[in-house]
Design an enzyme around this catalytic site. Sequence first.
Site, PDB file in Angstrom:
ATOM      1  N   GLU A 157      -3.828   2.355  -2.267  1.00 57.06           N
ATOM      2  CA  GLU A 157      -3.092   3.514  -2.756  1.00 57.06           C
ATOM      3  C   GLU A 157      -4.008   4.730  -2.660  1.00 57.06           C
ATOM      4  OE1 GLU A 157      -1.091   2.571  -6.393  1.00 57.06           O
ATOM      5  OE2 GLU A 157       0.150   1.075  -5.379  1.00 57.06           O
ATOM      6  N   SER A 185       0.839  -1.186   0.000  1.00 51.88           N
ATOM      7  CA  SER A 185       0.000   0.000   0.000  1.00 51.88           C
ATOM      8  C   SER A 185       0.875   1.238   0.000  1.00 51.88           C
ATOM      9  CB  SER A 185      -0.923   0.034   1.231  1.00 51.88           C
ATOM     10  OG  SER A 185      -1.826  -1.037   1.229  1.00 51.88           O
ATOM     11  N   SER A 215      -3.612  -3.565  -3.024  1.00 48.16           N
ATOM     12  CA  SER A 215      -2.888  -2.374  -2.587  1.00 48.16           C
ATOM     13  C   SER A 215      -3.845  -1.249  -2.234  1.00 48.16           C
ATOM     14  CB  SER A 215      -1.941  -1.902  -3.705  1.00 48.16           C
ATOM     15  OG  SER A 215      -1.155  -0.820  -3.262  1.00 48.16           O
TER      16      SER A 215
END
Length: 321
Positions: A248, A208, A246
């Site tokens: 983000e 992340s 992830s």
Amino acid sequence: MAERWRALAGPIGVLPTGERNAITDVAGVRVGHSQSSAGERSGVTVVAPPRLPAAAGMDVVNGVGELVAGLDIAERGRIETPVYLCGTHALGTVTQAAIELSGRGPQDSVIPVVGECDDGDLADSRRIVPADVDAATAALGAAVAEGNVGAGTGMVCFGYPGGIGTASRRAGEHTVGVLALCNFGEREYLDLLGANLPPAPKLDLHGSCIAVCATDAPLDPLALRRLALRPLLGLARVGSYGSEGSGEIGLAFTTAEAGSPLGLDSLEALFAAAYESAHEAVLNCLVAARPAERIDGSMQEPFPTGLVRELAPARGGGERS
């Protein structure tokens, strides 16, 4: 300060940097780190605007992560506390500590801004305690340590040691700075001067990144939401494709009074500044971070600074600043 990318391989992008090439080049912004007082390879990072509330916006490339107060930011376009960063399993502790630090009473509610990345490969972030949050707040200042410090202590980036990276750019009369908590990326996608890199060990972890963007430009919440996306594009320039697992997440705030959107040319420059700052912030993190022992007893692989130094002259890099 640890070695940084441009001293190793030359400048990134075309815009000039701020004096420190850090998010704290935005006047009044301060950053503090602390390490786990329990001796765990984990920590806390705080990014504090000079005044609160501050106009803010956020955006997401892939949402397998958490930013406490995200809905509040989307709805009201502001943040009411500093931005706190930590390991995933410290999220509750840091949120509660941030409420106490806000000084608000039970009838004056506050939703702290707390972002997380998973440091479970190297640490048990459940051992973070409120005193660690207090220590990071007490350490607020203009100098920004990078690499595996604060919230970045146990992070992994492209299979190398990850953590905290920062950079800034001047965009006309305004400054944009980014601080990234880097815990993302697959080695085969890392764009590193065309180098053929050794494969990374396969870990059962998803990465992340929380990218915090500050500016002194008088933007309204809509323009700040748009600005918050641009550092995430900078991650893509390094090699992120927003993998399925992830988180983000981009957050942008202004230190100025919220204003009307600037002209298109001014916004264009701010967007480019955020993109370049994030690109360099990730590279600064990779250069600064040092290998550590994983929970399973194995050691992380060091980032190949020697290879980068060899390749840089052929790519026109290697300038010192």
